[in-house]
Design an enzyme around this catalytic site. Sequence first.
Site: not given
Length: 1423
Positions: A341, A391-393, A399
């Site tokens: 991110t 992970h992303c948001k 992700s």
Amino acid sequence: MALVTVQRSPTPSTTSSPCASEADSGEEECRSQPRSISESFLTVKGAALFLPRGNGSSTPRISHRRNKHAGDLQQHLQAMFILLRPEDNIRLAVRLESTYQNRTRYMVVVSTNGRQDTEESIVLGMDFSSNDSSTCTMGLVLPLWSDTLIHLDGDGGFSVSTDNRVHIFKPVSVQAMWSALQSLHKACEVARAHNYYPGSLFLTWVSYYESHINSDQSSVNEWNAMQDVQSHRPDSPALFTDIPTERERTERLIKTKLREIMMQKDLENITSKEIRTELEMQMVCNLREFKEFIDNEMIVILGQMDSPTQIFEHVFLGSEWNASNLEDLQNRGVRYILNVTREIDNFFPGVFEYHNIRVYDEEATDLLAYWNDTYKFISKAKKHGSKCLVHCKMGVSRSASTVIAYAMKEYGWNLDRAYDYVKERRTVTKPNPSFMRQLEEYQGILLASKQRHNKLWRSHSDSDLSDHHEPICKPGLELNKKDITTSADQIAEVKTMESHPPIPPVFVEHMVPQDANQKGLCTKERMICLEFTSREFHAGQIEDELNLNDINGCSSGCCLNESKFPLDNCHASKALIQPGHVPEMANKFPDLTVEDLETDALKADMNVHLLPMEELTSPLKDPPMSPDPESPSPQPSCQTEISDFSTDRIDFFSALEKFVELSQETRSRSFSHSRMEELGGGRNESCRLSVVEVAPSKVTADDQRSSSLSNTPHASEESSMDEEQSKAISELVSPDIFMQSHSENAISVKEIVTEIESISQGVGQIQLKGDILPNPCHTPKKNSIHELLLERAQTPENKPGHMEQDEDSCTAQPELAKDSGMCNPEGCLTTHSSIADLEEGEPAEGEQELQGSGMHPGAKWYPGSVRRATLEFEERLRQEQEHHGAAPTCTSLSTRKNSKNDSSVADLAPKGKSDEAPPEHSFVLKEPEMSKGKGKYSGSEAGSLSHSEQNATVPAPRVLEFDHLPDPQEGPGSDTGTQQEGVLKDLRTVIPYQESETQAVPLPLPKRVEIIEYTHIVTSPNHTGPGSEIATSEKSGEQGLRKVNMEKSVTVLCTLDENLNRTLDPNQVSLHPQVLPLPHSSSPEHNRPTDHPTSILSSPEDRGSSLSTALETAAPFVSHTTHLLSASLDYLHPQTMVHLEGFTEQSSTTDEPSAEQVSWEESQESPLSSGSEVPYKDSQLSSADLSLISKLGDNTGELQEKMDPLPVACRLPHSSSSENIKSLSHSPGVVKERAKEIESRVVFQAGLTKPSQMRRSASLAKLGYLDLCKDCLPEREPASCESPHLKLLQPFLRTDSGMHAMEDQESLENPGAPHNPEPTKSFVEQLTTTECIVQSKPVERPLVQYAKEFGSSQQYLLPRAGLELTSSEGGLPVLQTQGLQCACPAPGLAVAPRQQHGRTHPLRRLKKANDKKRTTNPFYNTM
């Protein structure tokens, strides 16, 4: 999501109890020392979550400037801390909706350590006025007792009831509500666990805050609003009146729709009320009565989204909240976090290792560009036994796409399988349309990458991550199951499994003891199957064929039955064990060989395994034991078969004629070597099979040595790699050995074809071919090349145990001397064959495979598939070469070979990779060994010998070079060639032995090595008569070796890079120079290098001096070997590139080593040139000279005469300076012009070669191919002269010149070898011609074979030259001088760079060197 840091100045609390302690670590010390404290919060829109310090050191050192993603929340937190006691801390702050627009409200969960060291929490209501963010007031204090209950109201809010008080909180977003609920539930659990009931001694500090309530009445009233007060939100629109009749059906639909909506919406900016409205819009009905169900489902979905999903054992896929949950991450064993991110910070930089991909979840985002880096990062976590959180948001798009891409590459899955797998585990997975398109593109990239077997998507540092791309037969190398996922990988695994047991046999080289006349042949028979094809390289064709072979179980028998490339796919041990099958293998091996070669070339790093010289030595010894070619001491039948193969050599010669026609047709290619490599790809493969010709018992012994080396402690790790390669070798070798004689023929054919092509392009070429045809020795030479390849495969095995190698070298030194003739030639043949195979594989996968098949038949030249295949390949080669030009073809071969080696070669120099450097070292070591063995050889000879060892073919080229060498010095006198004949024969026998060992290391000498005949029958430096010959031979051999070294150095180093990378590491190399000559360790030959290891360990200068001394003394062989090793080690260690340059220069300096050049070389010879040159000449004389002299005695005069015209003026110096090495730039004049023509072609073709090859291997491959073609030589030579690297290379070129000089010295020092060195010079020129077939002056031996051998020698020499350069920097100027005197060194230089830079840089360097030297090194100049 952002990470914010808030400064708080602890202010003494008037009511703080003395026993109260700070909640978070570090608070107490902060209190005791009045200084500012920084608190870190994970913030989203409307919420801030306290981040505990991981272990004290994890507190992020972030500047306190405003975080652009935090809004005014950071300021609000700062103001809140003013109201807090120093010992209290904010666990959570959630922004709530307010009835008043100018008011901002926060629900704050405050915690502290209570009287019993338990965490006690209360809820505070904080108010901010819209016009002042720095002033905060308190309007609510709500202690969280053990009876606290929390309820969702269905409208995006929740109520908290405790001690008969009910308060409603409506967070501004779903995400904020989720954060608040998490913190409240945690606090309530603690209260229940410790029974915090009203009136107890718990939460006594609440009174402090209750006394500080200071908000205005309107704010306090809002905080105390009753439960029945309606939300200020409007009712749902009255658009939909009909209520679904089936509630369950509606709820199921709600669940589905709700999940989709929550996946699409930014939960930080939306409320549950808005989500419900969206649901109503989609379902076209009023869901007011379902609002509680909706809220509950929302929490369930949030819970699912909030916990990371374990996709693989080491990979978790999650959201920003997962990344902020320190406790959960630690419990799950996560140590690596991949943050995909731009808006979310790294929360625990001191606790976890982070990798950031700063992108937004937008369709315009190019996520594909980062997947190679993310793959490496995740693989790094796996390698270290840790888990990685990606992970992303939300863990939905960015992700998830990254994890899918990782699965595709790591496990070889297609997009559908990877997507379904991830989706099955994390149902919310939904990459945006752009990411899906990028995944489809990535799928194509991976497929193409797999097919061309390049390293585009595989970093050198993390090469182990993509094991599936590694050669199938990489016994010692880690063959991950993931790699095996692909068909190629599976096959590789099968091979590995099958070949692993036969690893020791893999390097077995059956050298059929032949009559005195066939001593050279014996050497050739000992062909090393060095090619371990990376199945993945030929993901397509080769993979299929190989897969079929592997699946067949392709043991020796399978290989024998299959005319494909069973050697690569078969267990060498079996093949070795089954002498009876050897002929069959030989017959059918060629087809496989070509593909295998391609595969090997592509997977050079992993595929090429240096076979231990010990094995080579055994076969060599065997021939001395059984002089009769048909009476192999260990396995008569096998040897007999080999003998038959030798007979078949005549067929090869007829095939050679055909090839000559082809080469004439494709003269435009002007890359006879290139063509030869392509055509000889099959031959080379045949040559690999030639190893089979070696006495089976010898092969077995060799294999055993290989395995023993692999088993040694030092070899343990490298050994495994080597073993894998050995397996491949095993597979290759067993067929190889069966086919050894056959392979020899094939090699001869290839050699012949190459020379014929060169001849077509130049005068010396045809003559060389003629010599080859009458002289069966040439066939053995070719085999030698292959043997060298095999040996090289063995070398990596040995490399793992440097110490062992050294010991083996020491022990084998005598044997080396003894068996030099047999072992060396065999080794040389193998190496060259392998190199040719590698190079051949490089030009074009499809083409190469075809060529390989054709070549193989050509190699067989027997009635049957081989012959037909040869014709077919001839046609294909002709078309392809015509289309791309011979130079381009060769370039692509080299390039492909380098694609894997490329990194090894190019990277090895810069990286100091053990693989490449070790190969060079090994090569050099072997050279010195040869020198030792040949005690009589001059420094030049020592170099030659070393090369010989490395590529059995090198010896023959050396012989040619030897003849040529004297020519430059003494003129192209035919008698020099004749004179050499006898001596050269002997010398060759000895030299090839060492050369085979040396060459085993630099397998990359594809075509050149082939040239080397098994003339190394003069196995023992002790031989009196042969001894002198050996001395001469060594000189000439060294020149040849230099040449071979040049090309071979490039090629071999590349291959070795792979093998050595696995088995030998740069440090090891430097520490254990002996290790470099793994082949020594592997076979008796290795023993000889052992002496050198000591010297090698000594300074490079010492090595140079020693080489010089070695030439002078009976011990020169040993000293040369030692010095060569030292130089090699130095070369590898200090700077593979630079050293390669040096080697290249020396090696490729085949232009005009005229008398002055020779003398110059002589002058430089002792420090730098000496070591290198000695092996070169040694090898040449030993293997090729002995055999050729005896068999080509009459032809020598003719060939010399024929070649003299061209080489005398141009070629002689050419040969002299670095004849064999300079095969890249063969004839000075004609070759130059041709080189120029080929230069364009090679460049063009190089551009057309595999991407990986283009990257690094391209230049090397180009150089290698150019070396083969004499047409390209003229062109390249001028360019080489211009090359700035020429100077660097010139010392090495000087080595080639030095070879001449050494020949002279040797003649002086070793009366026994009066002018054999000179004949060697001629041979060097011939080799040059072989490479550039036009410039073969002495045709005593088959020029073609010599040319190939020369090529091998050149390549091999290059590394050694580089070593020398490294050894004595002082020699550099000398090299330069040499370059000035002879253009030839420049090409050699180019070759060396080729190894270093993956074949592109070398060409440039060669160019410069050539320009400087004004020799015929057009090939290098081309680049």
